[in-house]
Design a protein around this motif. Structure first.
Motif, PDB file in Angstrom:
ATOM      1  N   PRO A 189       0.988  -1.190  -0.003  1.00 48.13           N
ATOM      2  CA  PRO A 189      -0.176   0.444   0.042  1.00 48.13           C
ATOM      3  C   PRO A 189       0.926   1.227  -0.162  1.00 48.13           C
ATOM      4  O   PRO A 189       0.152   2.149  -0.121  1.00 48.13           O
ATOM      5  N   ALA A 190       1.931   1.319   0.290  1.00 47.03           N
ATOM      6  CA  ALA A 190       2.364   2.597   0.840  1.00 47.03           C
ATOM      7  C   ALA A 190       3.312   2.769  -0.653  1.00 47.03           C
ATOM      8  O   ALA A 190       3.282   4.019  -1.245  1.00 47.03           O
ATOM      9  N   ALA A 191       3.812   2.054  -1.395  1.00 46.65           N
ATOM     10  CA  ALA A 191       4.892   2.006  -2.945  1.00 46.65           C
ATOM     11  C   ALA A 191       3.511   2.047  -3.500  1.00 46.65           C
ATOM     12  O   ALA A 191       3.100   3.513  -4.427  1.00 46.65           O
ATOM     13  N   ARG A 192       2.088   1.791  -3.626  1.00 48.25           N
ATOM     14  CA  ARG A 192       0.374   2.512  -4.234  1.00 48.25           C
ATOM     15  C   ARG A 192       0.616   3.813  -4.244  1.00 48.25           C
ATOM     16  O   ARG A 192      -0.293   4.071  -4.755  1.00 48.25           O
ATOM     17  N   PHE A 193       0.123   3.741  -3.087  1.00 47.44           N
ATOM     18  CA  PHE A 193      -0.476   5.046  -2.963  1.00 47.44           C
ATOM     19  C   PHE A 193       0.758   5.983  -2.603  1.00 47.44           C
ATOM     20  O   PHE A 193       1.555   7.755  -1.856  1.00 47.44           O
ATOM     21  N   GLY A 194       2.222   6.171  -3.384  1.00 49.45           N
ATOM     22  CA  GLY A 194       3.478   7.056  -2.522  1.00 49.45           C
ATOM     23  C   GLY A 194       3.642   7.305  -2.368  1.00 49.45           C
ATOM     24  O   GLY A 194       4.552   8.366  -1.394  1.00 49.45           O
TER      25      GLY A 194
END
Length: 233
Positions: free
Chosen positions: A185-190
């Motif tokens: 999630p951290a990667a997907r939401f920047g």
């Protein structure tokens, strides 16, 4: 977007997606049916913020989603809640004994003003399994909104433990389920400063007994919590 709820038409969804992308934003769609998911994917959304119950044609849709890199926030705990009460023994027995009385009561009360959907948990889990097999990225999310006057008693925090277990039932390994709740999630939401245990990142950490990379239920045996490097007592 769903058959029983107010829905946006295809042209409107497409216009919103184009506007979001033009502004450099992610375009997300809230769906509960396969038809709504198909409409959103065709419009070019980046993610679906709800699992849906699939049917005929699910596998081709899953393959299109994987090819387009569309992610899905799982919300399997919510569907488990709607499947019937009291909640699954794994949640009640392994978690509820560690919770305060109001939260335990919330785990055991039926959804206010919402019909019970006996097959919802199984159907949503089957959809998640097909999506995972097709290579669709699943992010752990519970749709938690428990509180006074709220319709669904999916509790914050505790509900995520059930979500992780349901994700492993859908075919994810325990390590993949943990990633679905942290780094992915951290990667997907920047959010580049969190989601990993790494120098320079936020030290938001849980210490648990056991090894959740092999037994996902070990996340329920929390012994210490740190928020931004500060231990929470």
């Amino acid at each position: 977007m769903g058959a029983a709820l107010p829905s946006l038409d295809a042209a409107t969804v497409r216009a919103l997606v184009e506007a979001a992308h033009a502004a450099g934003l992610l375009a997300l769609a809230h769906v509960t049916t396969q038809g709504a998911a198909e409409l959103a994917v065709e419009a070019g959304v980046d993610g679906l913020t709800h699992m849906f119950m699939g049917g005929e044609g699910l596998r081709p849709l899953a393959e299109r989603m994987a090819a387009a890199d569309v992610f899905v926030i799982s919300t399997l705990a919510l569907y488990a809640a709607l499947s019937g009460w009291p909640p699954p023994a794994s949640l009640d027995g392994r978690i509820a004994t560690r919770l305060n009385a109001p939260t335990r009561a919330a785990l055991g009360r039926p959804p206010a003003g919402f019909p019970e959907l006996p097959g919802a948990g199984t159907a949503a889990l089957a959809t998640a399994e097909v999506l995972h097999l097709a290579g669709v990225t699943l992010l752990a999310g519970t749709d938690a909104n428990d509180g006074p006057g709220r319709p669904f008693p999916t509790v914050h925090g505790a509900g995520l433990h059930l979500e992780l277990e349901r994700l492993t039932s859908a075919g994810l390994t325990p390590a993949e389920a943990l990633s679905a709740a942290t780094s992915v999630p951290a990667a997907r939401f920047g959010l580049r400063d969190r989601g990993l245990v790494r120098a320079g990142h936020r030290a938001d950490l849980l210490l648990a007994e056991g090894n959740p990379t092999t037994d996902i239920t070990a996340t329920r045996s929390i012994t210490a919590v740190w928020q931004q490097g500060v231990r929470i007592v």
